[in-house]
Design a protein around this motif. Structure first.
Motif, short mmCIF file in Angstrom:
data_model
loop_
_atom_site.label_atom_id
_atom_site.label_comp_id
_atom_site.label_asym_id
_atom_site.label_seq_id
_atom_site.Cartn_x
_atom_site.Cartn_y
_atom_site.Cartn_z
N PHE A 1 0.79 -1.07 -0.05
CA PHE A 1 -0.09 -0.01 0.10
C PHE A 1 0.98 1.31 0.01
O PHE A 1 1.92 1.28 0.79
N ILE A 2 0.76 2.04 -0.83
CA ILE A 2 1.38 3.46 -1.04
C ILE A 2 0.56 4.52 -0.08
O ILE A 2 -0.59 4.76 -0.32
N LYS A 3 1.15 4.93 0.99
CA LYS A 3 0.69 5.76 2.04
C LYS A 3 -0.02 6.96 1.52
O LYS A 3 -1.06 7.60 1.79
N ARG A 4 0.87 7.74 0.52
CA ARG A 4 0.60 9.10 0.13
C ARG A 4 -0.26 9.38 -0.98
O ARG A 4 -0.79 10.29 -1.28
N PHE A 5 -0.53 8.21 -1.68
CA PHE A 5 -1.28 8.16 -2.87
C PHE A 5 -2.32 7.03 -2.77
O PHE A 5 -2.11 5.98 -2.03
N ALA B 1 1.05 -4.87 -11.52
CA ALA B 1 -0.01 -3.95 -11.70
C ALA B 1 0.14 -2.86 -10.61
O ALA B 1 0.53 -3.09 -9.52
N ILE B 2 -0.16 -1.57 -11.08
CA ILE B 2 -0.42 -0.43 -10.18
C ILE B 2 -1.69 0.00 -10.06
O ILE B 2 -2.34 0.43 -11.17
N ALA B 3 -2.46 -0.35 -9.16
CA ALA B 3 -3.91 -0.26 -9.09
C ALA B 3 -4.58 0.76 -7.90
O ALA B 3 -4.04 0.88 -6.94
#
Length: 64
Positions: free
Chosen positions: A23-27, A44-46
């Motif tokens: 999980f990307i925190k800022r996005f 994937a980048i979902a």
């Protein structure tokens, strides 16, 4: 993201056999990846809320 390269097994398996998610925190995005013989493959980048699991069709079950 550098931690994925150095320790991909740190992240829990989302789908068997070896699909993991960070999980990307800022996005509002997740990075779905797998570790195959020491190589991290980004699948994937979902977006976290739009079309969940759309990337499942990209998986080839005949490969590890």
């Amino acid at each position: 993201m550098a931690s994925v390269v150095h320790a991909p097994h740190r992240y829990r398996i989302e789908r068997k056999p070896n699909i993991r998610r960070i999980f990307i925190k800022r996005f509002p995005f997740n990075v779905i990846f797998r570790d195959v013989e020491g190589v991290v493959q980004i699948l994937a980048i979902a977006h976290k809320r739009r079309r969940p699991d759309y990337w499942l069709g990209r998986l080839n079950t005949s490969r590890p």
